[in-house]
Design an enzyme around this catalytic site. Structure first.
Site: not given
Ligand SMILES: Cc1cc2nc3c(=O)[nH]c(=O)nc-3n(C[C@H](O)[C@H](O)[C@H](O)COP(=O)(O)OP(=O)(O)OC[C@H]3O[C@@H](n4cnc5c(N)ncnc54)[C@H](O)[C@@H]3O)c2cc1C
Length: 469
Positions: A52, A42, A448, A187, A323
Site C-alpha cells: 500500500k 507477511i 453529503h 496490485e 489479514a
Molecule cells: C503482496 C501481498 C499483499 C497483501 N495485501 C493484503 C491486503 O491488502 N489485505 C489483506 O487483508 N491481506 C493482504 N495480504 C495477505 C496477508 O498478508 C495475509 O493474509 C496475512 O499476513 C496472514 O496473516 P497470518 O498471521 O496468518 O500469517 P503471516 O502474516 O504470514 O505470519 C506468519 C508468521 O509466522 C512466522 N513463522 C512461520 N513458520 C514459523 C515457525 N516454524 N516458527 C516461527 N515462526 C514461524 C513467519 O515468519 C511469519 O512472520 C497480502 C499478501 C501479500 C503477499
C-alpha cells in the site's frame, strides 16, 4: 534447562498470531509468541502494508501527471524507485517495531526463532543462542503462507520475481509480465504500469480478478486496458525461457497458450502471482495427527484442528487469505481458549479489497453466486459519474453494485470499483453483520457530499427509486 511454562504458545507473529496473543493476555492468560523472521508477519513486512505504501507513491505520481486538470502545474514529474522502496520499507519497519511495543505492553513473551512441536503441549524453538523448550496446554498455529511456485515458473529474484522481490525491485521493469490476476498480481501490475512499465497480465480463468463479480471484472479490465495494460484471459504460461545477462537482468521468453494456440512473448521481468501455500512443513504436524489438505491445515469453524489443544488460524488455515480474517480468527480462538463462547466467522461477511487503480472492494455473494444459491435477486447499480463528490475529486469512473434477496430484502452482496471503495466497503460489512435489510439502508441518512452517497443510491436503484439517475 527446564521448559518454560505458559498457558498458550502462539507460533507466528503475523496479524493472526500477534492479535491472538494480545487478546489472550487481555483475558489473563500467560502467552509466548514465537517468530522466526519479523514481528507483524507477511502482512506488515511483505504484504498488505508495504504494497500500500508503494501504491500510494504510484497514486501521487498519477495525480501529479494530472495536475493540469486541477488547475495546477507540475513539471519534470519523475520518480526515484529506490526512494519509493525505501519509504515502503520504512513504513513496514515502523509498524513491525510497533508490534514489539504492543507485545511488551501486553506482557507477551516474544521468542525469536524457528518453532517445532515435538509432542502435544510442547514447543521447541531454535534460537540464535540454542534451543528453548516451552510447554503449554494450548498451541496456536499462525505460521502463515508463502508464494506458490509452479514448475517452469520458479522465481529466481533476477528475471522472475515473487511478491518479495517485487517489493524490493532491483530495477524498474521495462516489459513486465504478471502471471495471475488475483489481488496481489493486479496490485503489482497497477504499481509498475503506473510508473511506466509496459505491463501484460496473464490470467488462466476467463476474466481478471476472477473471484470478483463478473461486472466488476469487466469494468476493471476496461480501465486497466485504458491505462495501457495488456490483459490476456483464458491464457496459460506454459514455460519461461530465461536469457540472463551478467548484471542480474536479461530477457525472458514466455510461452503462452490460449484456445489451443501457442505464442511467445518477450519480457525483461516476470512477476509470478499464482497463489500462496500454507507454511505447514517442518512443524511436526503430521506426527501429531493434524490433518493437512493440500497445503492448509484442516480446521472446524472454531479453528480447532481435531487434535486437542492445537488450533490453526489465518493463512495456514486456508482461504480467504486476508489479514483481517487472520486477526478475527485470532480473537475468536483466544476467547475460546479462555472459556468464552465466541461466534464462528461468517465467511460471506469478510470483505476483500484490491488497492489497484481504480480500487476494488466486495463483500458477500456475487450476482452469479447469489443465483446459483437459488436466490431471486434485486440488483442495484450506481455509477460514479452521478456523484458530486466523485466528480469534484476528478474520479468519476466507477460503479457500486448491490444485490438483495428479493423476498427478504437481505443484502446478499456488494461490489464496488472506483476511488476509495476500499474504505467505503465497511459500511456494507456492518450492514451485513447487523443483518440489515433494504429498508434500513434506504432510511439511513448518508452525509453529503460523500462517495458514500452512492452506496445509498445503489440500494435505492435495486428497488427502482434512485434519485440521481
Ligand atoms: C503482496 C501481498 C499483499 C497483501 N495485501 C493484503 C491486503 O491488502 N489485505 C489483506 O487483508 N491481506 C493482504 N495480504 C495477505 C496477508 O498478508 C495475509 O493474509 C496475512 O499476513 C496472514 O496473516 P497470518 O498471521 O496468518 O500469517 P503471516 O502474516 O504470514 O505470519 C506468519 C508468521 O509466522 C512466522 N513463522 C512461520 N513458520 C514459523 C515457525 N516454524 N516458527 C516461527 N515462526 C514461524 C513467519 O515468519 C511469519 O512472520 C497480502 C499478501 C501479500 C503477499
Amino acid at each position: 534447562m527446564a521448559a518454560k511454562k505458559f498457558d498458550v504458545v502462539v507460533i507466528g507473529a503475523g496479524p493472526g498470531g500477534y492479535v491472538a496473543a494480545i487478546r489472550l493476555s487481555q483475558l489473563g492468560k500467560t502467552v509466548a509468541i514465537v517468530e522466526r523472521e519479523n514481528l507483524g508477519g507477511i502482512c506488515l513486512n511483505w504484504g498488505c502494508i508495504p504494497t500500500k505504501a508503494m501504491l500510494r507513491s504510484a497514486e501521487v505520481f498519477h495525480l501529479m501527471h494530472r495536475a493540469k486538470e486541477f488547475g495546477l502545474s507540475a513539471t519534470g514529474v519523475s520518480y526515484d524507485l529506490p526512494a519509493v522502496v525505501a519509504r515502503s520499507r520504512g513504513v513496514a519497519k515502523q509498524l513491525s517495531g510497533g508490534i514489539g511495543h504492543l507485545m511488551k505492553k501486553n506482557k507477551v513473551t516474544v521468542i525469536m526463532g524457528d518453532a517445532t512441536i515435538p509432542a502435544k503441549g510442547k514447543v521447541s524453538v531454535k534460537t540464535d543462542k540454542g534451543v528453548e523448550e516451552l510447554e503449554a496446554p494450548a498451541i496456536i498455529l499462525a505460521t502463515g503462507a508463502r508464494a506458490r511456485t509452479l514448475p517452469g515458473l520458479e522465481a529466481d529474484g533476477d528475471l522472475v520475481w515473487t511478491y518479495r522481490h517485487a517489493l524490493e525491485p532491483k530495477r524498474m521493469p521495462k516489459k513486465l509480465l504478471v502471471i495471475g490476476s488475483g489481488a496481489i498480481g493486479i496490485e503489482f501490475a497497477s504499481f509498475f504500469n503506473t510508473l511506466g512499465a509496459d505491463t501484460t497480465v496473464v490470467e488462466v480463468m476467463d476474466r481478471v480478478l476472477p473471484v470478483e463479480d463478473a461486472e466488476i471484472s469487466a469494468f476493471a479490465k476496461k480501465s486497466f486496458v485504458k491505462q495501457g495494460m495488456k490483459i490476456l484471459e483464458k491464457t496459460t504460461v506454459k514455460k519461461l525461457d530465461k536469457a540472463p545477462d551478467s548484471k542480474g537482468g536479461g530477457n525472458v521468453t514466455a510461452h503462452l497458450e490460449s484456445n489451443g494456440k501457442t505464442e511467445t512473448m518477450e519480457f525483461d521481468t516476470v512477476i509470478s502471482a499464482v497463489g500462496i501455500v500454507g507454511n505447514t512443513e517442518g512443524l511436526g504436524l503430521e506426527a501429531l495427527g493434524v490433518k493437512i489438505d493440500r497445503t492448509h491445515v484442516v480446521t472446524d469453524e472454531f479453528c480447532r484442528t481435531g487434535v486437542d489443544g492445537i488450533y490453526a488460524i489465518g493463512d495456514i488455515a486456508g482461504a480467504p487469505w486476508l489479514a483481517h480474517k487472520a486477526s478475527h480468527e485470532g480473537v475468536m480462538v483466544a476467547e475460546l481458549i479462555a472459556g468464552k463462547h465466541p461466534h464462528p466467522i461468517k465467511p460471506n461477511s469478510i470483505a476483500g479489497c484490491t488497492y489497484c487503480y481504480p480500487q476494488i472492494a466486495s463483500v458477500g455473494l456475487t450476482e452469479a453466486k447469489a443465483k446459483e444459491a437459488g436466490h431471486t435477486i434485486k440488483v442495484g447499480r450506481f455509477p460514479f459519474i452521478g456523484n458530486g463528490k466523485a466528480i469534484a475529486l476528478g474520479e468519476s469512473d466507477g460503479l457500486i453494485k448491490t444485490i438483495f434477496d428479493a423476498k427478504t430484502g437481505e443484502l446478499l452482496g456488494a461490489h464496488m470499483i472506483g476511488a476509495e471503495v476500499t474504505e467505503l466497503i465497511q459500511g456494507y460489512v456492518i450492514g451485513r453483520q447487523l443483518e440489515t435489510t433494504e429498508e434500513d439502508l434506504m432510511h439511513t441518512i448518508f452525509p453529503h457530499p460523500t462517495l458514500s452517497e452512492m452506496m445509498h443510491e445503489s440500494v435505492l436503484d435495486a428497488y427502482g427509486i434512485a434519485i440521481h439517475m
